[in-house]
Scaffold this active site. Structure first.
Site, PDB file in Angstrom:
ATOM      1  N   HIS A  98       0.844  -1.195   0.000  1.00 60.43           N
ATOM      2  CA  HIS A  98       0.000   0.000   0.000  1.00 60.43           C
ATOM      3  C   HIS A  98       0.875   1.239   0.000  1.00 60.43           C
ATOM      4  CE1 HIS A  98       0.692  -1.331   4.150  1.00 60.43           C
ATOM      5  NE2 HIS A  98       0.693  -0.049   4.509  1.00 60.43           N
ATOM      6  N   HIS A 100       0.816   5.093   1.148  1.00 57.24           N
ATOM      7  CA  HIS A 100       0.134   6.099   1.952  1.00 57.24           C
ATOM      8  C   HIS A 100       0.122   7.408   1.174  1.00 57.24           C
ATOM      9  CE1 HIS A 100       0.363   3.953   5.915  1.00 57.24           C
ATOM     10  NE2 HIS A 100       1.394   3.371   5.335  1.00 57.24           N
TER      11      HIS A 100
HETATM   12  P1  5GP Z   1       1.597   0.375   7.477  1.00 62.08           P
HETATM   13  O1  5GP Z   1       1.858   0.598   8.958  1.00 62.08           O
HETATM   14  O2  5GP Z   1       1.533  -1.102   7.167  1.00 62.08           O
HETATM   15  O3  5GP Z   1       2.499   1.131   6.556  1.00 62.08           O
HETATM   16  O4  5GP Z   1       0.164   0.996   7.221  1.00 62.08           O
HETATM   17  C1  5GP Z   1      -1.022   0.309   7.478  1.00 62.08           C
HETATM   18  C2  5GP Z   1      -2.127   1.337   7.516  1.00 62.08           C
HETATM   19  O5  5GP Z   1      -3.356   0.662   7.402  1.00 62.08           O
HETATM   20  C3  5GP Z   1      -2.172   2.145   8.822  1.00 62.08           C
HETATM   21  O6  5GP Z   1      -2.044   3.536   8.530  1.00 62.08           O
HETATM   22  C4  5GP Z   1      -3.518   1.770   9.425  1.00 62.08           C
HETATM   23  O7  5GP Z   1      -4.150   2.856  10.075  1.00 62.08           O
HETATM   24  C5  5GP Z   1      -4.299   1.290   8.223  1.00 62.08           C
HETATM   25  N1  5GP Z   1      -5.310   0.281   8.523  1.00 62.08           N
HETATM   26  C6  5GP Z   1      -5.108  -0.831   9.275  1.00 62.08           C
HETATM   27  N2  5GP Z   1      -6.254  -1.562   9.331  1.00 62.08           N
HETATM   28  C7  5GP Z   1      -7.176  -0.883   8.603  1.00 62.08           C
HETATM   29  C8  5GP Z   1      -8.546  -1.132   8.282  1.00 62.08           C
HETATM   30  O8  5GP Z   1      -9.162  -2.123   8.698  1.00 62.08           O
HETATM   31  N3  5GP Z   1      -9.172  -0.227   7.490  1.00 62.08           N
HETATM   32  C9  5GP Z   1      -8.524   0.880   7.002  1.00 62.08           C
HETATM   33  N4  5GP Z   1      -9.248   1.715   6.232  1.00 62.08           N
HETATM   34  N5  5GP Z   1      -7.238   1.147   7.290  1.00 62.08           N
HETATM   35  C10 5GP Z   1      -6.568   0.279   8.077  1.00 62.08           C
END
Ligand code: 5GP
Ligand code: ZN
Length: 135
Positions: A98, A100
């Site tokens: 993903h 951001h």
């Molecule tokens: P990472 O820490 O892996 O770079 O980012 C994961 C992102 O996914 C975080 O910013 C977190 O808030 C978001 N996230 C985690 N679970 C969910 C969810 O169930 N729904 C949505 N819309 N975002 C999520």
């Protein structure tokens, strides 16, 4: 598969979707870093950017660019940061690639990563190590 983003993509769990086509989806982050924080994902499940085919990365990043511009415009933001984490050490918590999109606002208090001082010798040693891997 026990992947929260795959569940969002197949609409098994709800999310605020802002864009979708056959390859890419974008939806609002559940715990935003700033107002309008969104996530752009390929529909195909791959753990992170290194695991993902170049054409899929390309489709996803090009869409992220368009969506980021739309978010900035819609929310009157002053700019944006696009980022992706690979690995727990980098802060990755969801292991489905993903990007951001974090809208940035003047004086939003989101401080940049701390810079460190270095020496010319250290920089060139590090550069040499990296260049060996790129041969
Ligand atoms: P990472 O820490 O892996 O770079 O980012 C994961 C992102 O996914 C975080 O910013 C977190 O808030 C978001 N996230 C985690 N679970 C969910 C969810 O169930 N729904 C949505 N819309 N975002 C999520
Ligand atoms: Zn997934």
């Amino acid at each position: 598969m026990d992947c929260v983003f795959c569940k969002i993509i197949c609409k098994e769990i709800p999310s605020d979707i802002i864009f979708e086509d056959d390859k890419v989806m974008a939806f609002m982050d559940i715990r935003p870093v700033s107002r309008g924080h969104a996530l752009v994902v390929p529909k195909e499940h791959k753990a992170d950017i290194v695991e993902t085919d170049d054409d899929v990365i390309s489709d996803t990043v090009l869409e992220a660019k368009k969506i980021a511009a739309a978010i900035q415009h819609a929310l009157h933001a002053d700019g944006f940061t696009i980022s992706t984490n690979r690995g727990e050490a980098a802060g990755q918590t969801v292991f489905h690639l993903h990007f951001h999109i974090i809208p940035r606002y003047r004086r939003d208090g989101l401080t940049a990563w701390p810079h460190q001082d270095t020496t010319p010798e250290t920089r060139s040693q590090i550069a040499a190590e990296i260049k060996k891997q790129l041969l």
